[in-house]
Write a protein that holds these residues in place. Structure first.
Motif, mmCIF file in Angstrom:
data_model
loop_
_atom_site.group_PDB
_atom_site.id
_atom_site.type_symbol
_atom_site.label_atom_id
_atom_site.label_comp_id
_atom_site.label_asym_id
_atom_site.label_seq_id
_atom_site.Cartn_x
_atom_site.Cartn_y
_atom_site.Cartn_z
ATOM 1 N N UNK A 29 0.839 -1.182 0.000
ATOM 2 C CA UNK A 29 0.000 0.000 0.000
ATOM 3 C C UNK A 29 0.874 1.232 0.000
ATOM 4 N N UNK A 30 0.290 2.336 -0.447
ATOM 5 C CA UNK A 30 1.044 3.582 -0.430
ATOM 6 C C UNK A 30 0.584 4.398 0.758
ATOM 7 N N UNK A 31 1.379 4.440 1.789
ATOM 8 C CA UNK A 31 0.951 5.129 3.015
ATOM 9 C C UNK A 31 0.990 6.651 2.832
ATOM 10 N N UNK A 32 1.979 7.123 2.043
ATOM 11 C CA UNK A 32 2.114 8.567 1.843
ATOM 12 C C UNK A 32 1.503 8.971 0.510
ATOM 13 N N UNK A 33 0.357 9.665 0.541
ATOM 14 C CA UNK A 33 -0.242 10.081 -0.725
ATOM 15 C C UNK A 33 0.641 11.119 -1.432
ATOM 16 N N UNK A 34 0.625 11.104 -2.733
ATOM 17 C CA UNK A 34 1.418 12.036 -3.530
ATOM 18 C C UNK A 34 0.714 13.399 -3.567
ATOM 19 N N UNK A 35 1.399 14.476 -3.138
ATOM 20 C CA UNK A 35 0.729 15.789 -3.111
ATOM 21 C C UNK A 35 0.602 16.407 -4.503
ATOM 22 N N UNK A 36 -0.608 16.787 -4.838
ATOM 23 C CA UNK A 36 -0.881 17.422 -6.124
ATOM 24 C C UNK A 36 -1.483 18.802 -5.891
ATOM 25 N N UNK A 37 -1.130 19.732 -6.761
ATOM 26 C CA UNK A 37 -1.788 21.044 -6.754
ATOM 27 C C UNK A 37 -2.807 21.041 -7.881
ATOM 28 N N UNK A 38 -4.071 21.070 -7.500
ATOM 29 C CA UNK A 38 -5.136 21.067 -8.505
ATOM 30 C C UNK A 38 -5.736 22.463 -8.532
ATOM 31 N N UNK A 39 -5.444 23.198 -9.592
ATOM 32 C CA UNK A 39 -5.873 24.606 -9.626
ATOM 33 C C UNK A 39 -7.251 24.727 -10.255
ATOM 34 N N UNK A 40 -7.917 25.834 -9.937
ATOM 35 C CA UNK A 40 -9.193 26.109 -10.597
ATOM 36 C C UNK A 40 -8.900 26.548 -12.023
ATOM 37 N N UNK A 41 -9.662 26.034 -12.953
ATOM 38 C CA UNK A 41 -9.403 26.355 -14.354
ATOM 39 C C UNK A 41 -9.787 27.807 -14.631
ATOM 40 N N UNK A 42 -8.983 28.464 -15.468
ATOM 41 C CA UNK A 42 -9.290 29.847 -15.830
ATOM 42 C C UNK A 42 -10.422 29.869 -16.837
ATOM 43 N N UNK A 54 -18.925 26.453 -12.036
ATOM 44 C CA UNK A 54 -18.413 25.262 -12.711
ATOM 45 C C UNK A 54 -16.930 25.034 -12.471
ATOM 46 N N UNK A 55 -16.143 26.107 -12.468
ATOM 47 C CA UNK A 55 -14.701 25.870 -12.254
ATOM 48 C C UNK A 55 -14.434 25.351 -10.840
ATOM 49 N N UNK A 56 -15.128 25.935 -9.845
ATOM 50 C CA UNK A 56 -14.957 25.442 -8.467
ATOM 51 C C UNK A 56 -15.377 23.974 -8.371
ATOM 52 N N UNK A 57 -16.530 23.689 -8.991
ATOM 53 C CA UNK A 57 -17.055 22.322 -8.915
ATOM 54 C C UNK A 57 -16.140 21.311 -9.589
ATOM 55 N N UNK A 58 -15.596 21.692 -10.735
ATOM 56 C CA UNK A 58 -14.701 20.767 -11.438
ATOM 57 C C UNK A 58 -13.495 20.463 -10.551
ATOM 58 N N UNK A 59 -12.940 21.504 -9.953
ATOM 59 C CA UNK A 59 -11.779 21.298 -9.068
ATOM 60 C C UNK A 59 -12.135 20.359 -7.913
ATOM 61 N N UNK A 60 -13.308 20.590 -7.305
ATOM 62 C CA UNK A 60 -13.724 19.760 -6.172
ATOM 63 C C UNK A 60 -13.877 18.298 -6.573
ATOM 64 N N UNK A 74 -4.629 16.493 -2.179
ATOM 65 C CA UNK A 74 -4.817 17.729 -2.933
ATOM 66 C C UNK A 74 -4.439 18.891 -2.031
ATOM 67 N N UNK A 75 -3.467 19.679 -2.467
ATOM 68 C CA UNK A 75 -2.972 20.786 -1.640
ATOM 69 C C UNK A 75 -4.017 21.907 -1.607
ATOM 70 N N UNK A 76 -4.248 22.449 -0.431
ATOM 71 C CA UNK A 76 -5.204 23.542 -0.245
ATOM 72 C C UNK A 76 -4.836 24.697 -1.194
ATOM 73 N N UNK A 77 -5.791 25.158 -1.972
ATOM 74 C CA UNK A 77 -5.434 26.186 -2.960
ATOM 75 C C UNK A 77 -5.108 27.544 -2.342
ATOM 76 N N UNK A 78 -5.368 27.711 -1.057
ATOM 77 C CA UNK A 78 -4.942 28.953 -0.385
ATOM 78 C C UNK A 78 -3.423 29.021 -0.277
ATOM 79 N N UNK A 79 -2.777 27.853 -0.358
ATOM 80 C CA UNK A 79 -1.318 27.816 -0.248
ATOM 81 C C UNK A 79 -0.630 28.131 -1.570
#
Lengths: 440, 171
Positions: A29-42, A54-60, A74-79
């Motif tokens: 198993x992979x205990x440490x999840x891989x961190x991804x930055x998923x941005x809201x689409x422009x 729609x952009x917020x929803x797609x990201x969610x 998924x890294x908090x987009x505030x960061x």
């Protein structure tokens, strides 16, 4: 059914070299999840896109899909440090590495007439290059499916395995006290969205299973108090009884090509396995033992069948050729076994095991070796595989008190690794889940 | 500290149980067994088969409607055979009556296997009625597996009461 307009256009493929950022080990198993930055689409401030968020929803949806897999966070987009349209063309990789993102998703969204055009790119922040890019065109209302498809692409690119997010689950929705339980067929997206009841609850219905190639379900219905296997077309809602059998038919499952149904027929107290070709309506008997033979499931190549039988004195798992020859017991670790289901990869059989008063969901190789128990509980059964063979869903029940209260039933998922166990939220109690293949 | 508390709880249970027994002494024996599920379990289940009379309904005077089975079994106990003999006698005396035998299982088994097991139980009862001279044309069977428990509890007594076949008049 809403009309689906969908075009997939490869965006820019800098590299076709398939490589995975995550190595999946089924035992560790992979205990440490891989961190991804998923941005809201422009987007170009189209009012419908803005109003429907729609952009917020797609990201969610993308974030939730990937996080539920247990392999990604998924890294908090505030960061996020960089947040301008330029990042979709050339991200400042150092900024993304600084917030520990190993992958970055960027995208643009435009509306042309009634069509939504979604363009996304996936970046490897360490290698500093684009590793996936696609344009998807659909109707605006189809943003949710687009999101699942993007999540599938990301999963595929980063793990080297097929995704399983653009899929649905059919199950039995349960309400009311145990002795007067009302059961309905229900269907929902894999993440619980687009939930819909398919039957009214007037008749008792059990064990729905998806056709692997058509929008169709086979299940058991007690219509007119005659328990028989039925077919339901999901698009038209038309239900029909399968065949004309002289007794109860139950435990149905489709063949991998969707053209046949294998099931049990009970006659005068004895249950054997039969298969019916849905085109020719020809019925073939596969087993002929005085014991209970039930819960059949085909191997993905259609050449073999695994099933449950108590012919040896207790419930065990057997395999045979698809014509009924070479029947052989494979379970051997002690305890009772039931509900074998062949993995879509072909190498494993998932099962329910009853041992020393507890119920387990486990997997074994197709010769019965290498048994691994993934989860133990007071009651659980009926595993169903994700389309890529990485995840199992099953149902679990809680114990009632002596007054009969406190009982509940719910669907859970667990990785083949035995990690990442999660409850799947449903509007009412749930049992007998079946997971679809990727939607075509 | 924990063990002291446990001891205290144990004493409390013993005291309460003693008080309960004292209270029971004044009421007739039959109702005492039906009010206490713990003490009645030993009496009402024999070799895994329910032998009590709760949940049993009557097809006619002295003709019980159901028989009970041991776990994962469809053998007919002597008591079950006696009940079926009474049903056969009544069916002979009432030649126009047709019946359905419902086969049921407890919740400690997988759904599909239990459907098959319920079918076995219903047919075991049907076969016995046929040996007693009842025509098969008067008898239909249906298995409900574990879908229709009569007792919704999750305990040995509930499971024993749920492992049953029930004869139901269809006309």
């Amino acid at each position: 059914m809403r009309k689906l307009l969908l075009y997939l256009v490869p965006l820019i493929l800098f590299t076709n070299i398939s490589y995975a950022l995550i190595e999946i080990d089924i035992t560790e198993g992979n205990r440490e999840p891989l961190p991804l930055a998923i941005s809201e689409f422009f987007h170009d401030n189209n009012p419908e896109v803005v109003n429907k968020k729609i952009t917020e929803n797609i990201r969610t949806v993308i974030s939730d899909d990937l996080e539920r897999s247990g392999l990604f966070s998924s890294i908090d987009n505030k960061a996020f440090i960089q947040n301008n349209r330029a990042m979709h063309l050339k991200p400042r990789f150092a900024d993304w590495r600084l917030i520990k993102a190993q992958g970055l998703l960027t995208g643009e969204l435009t509306v042309e007439e009634d069509r939504l055009r979604v363009e996304f790119r996936l970046w490897d922040t360490f290698a500093e290059k684009e590793i996936e890019g696609l344009v998807l065109i659909t109707t605006i209302d189809n943003w949710r499916r687009i999101s699942h498809m993007i999540a599938d692409k990301i999963y595929e690119r980063l793990t080297g395995e097929e995704g399983y997010f653009d899929t649905r689950i059919v199950y039995v929705a349960e309400e009311g006290p145990k002795n007067k339980r009302i059961k309905k067929l229900a269907i929902m997206d894999q993440d619980g969205a687009n939930h819909k009841f398919l039957t009214s609850g007037k008749e008792l219905v059990l064990t729905p299973r998806f056709n692997p190639v058509r929008q169709e379900i086979t299940y058991l219905s007690y219509f007119k108090n005659l328990p028989r296997v039925y077919l339901l077309n999901i698009q038209t809602g038309i239900q029909e009884v399968v065949g004309d059998f002289p007794g109860m038919t139950f435990a149905p499952r489709f063949s991998p090509d969707g053209g046949k149904i294998i099931m049990s027929l009970a006659r005068e107290g004895n249950s054997d396995l039969y298969v019916m070709d849905l085109t020719t309506r020809v019925v073939e008997r596969l087993t002929d033992s005085p014991a209970i033979d039930t819960s059949p499931s085909y191997s993905p190549d259609g050449k073999r069948i695994t099933f449950n039988s108590d012919r040896g004195g207790s419930q065990q798992i057997y395999v045979m050729d698809s014509n009924g020859r070479n029947q052989k017991r494979i379970s051997k670790e002690g305890g009772n076994y039931a509900t074998p289901v062949w993995s879509p990869r072909g190498d494993l059989i998932a099962f329910t095991k009853f041992y020393q008063g507890q119920y387990f969901i486990g997997v074994m190789r197709t010769d019965g070796s290498g048994e691994r128990l993934l989860t133990e509980n007071w009651y659980q059964e009926a595993p169903s595989w994700s389309s890529n063979g990485r995840v199992l869903i099953f149902y679990r029940e809680t114990k009632a008190n002596d007054a009969g209260d406190g009982h509940s039933s719910s669907i859970w998922s667990i990785d083949l690794t035995g990690f990442n166990e999660r409850k799947i939220i449903t509007p009412v109690d749930a049992s007998d889940p079946s997971w679809s293949k990727l939607i075509q | 500290m924990v063990s002291t508390l446990q001891n205290y709880t144990r004493y409390l249970v013993i005291i309460l149980f003693a008080l309960f027994l004292a209270a029971c002494e004044t009421v007739p024996k039959e109702s005492a067994t039906s009010t206490s599920s713990t003490s009645s379990t030993a009496v009402e289940i024999k070799d895994g088969v329910y032998v009590g009379s709760d949940t049993v309904e009557m097809l006619a005077i002295d003709v019980p409607d159901r028989i009970f089975f041991a776990y994962d079994s469809y053998s007919l106990t002597i008591a079950a055979q006696n009940t079926l003999k009474k049903q056969a006698k009544w069916l002979k005396a009432n030649g126009s009556v047709t019946i359905t035998i419902e086969g049921h299982a407890d919740e400690r088994g997988t759904r599909e296997y239990n459907l098959a097991l319920g079918d076995r139980r219903a047919n075991a009862a049907k076969d016995y009625l046929m040996t007693q001279g009842i025509s098969s044309s008067r008898v239909t069977t249906i298995s409900f597996g574990k879908e229709r428990p009569v007792n919704s509890g999750s305990n040995k007594k509930a499971w024993a009461q749920n492992r049953r076949s029930v004869t139901v008049r269809t006309n």
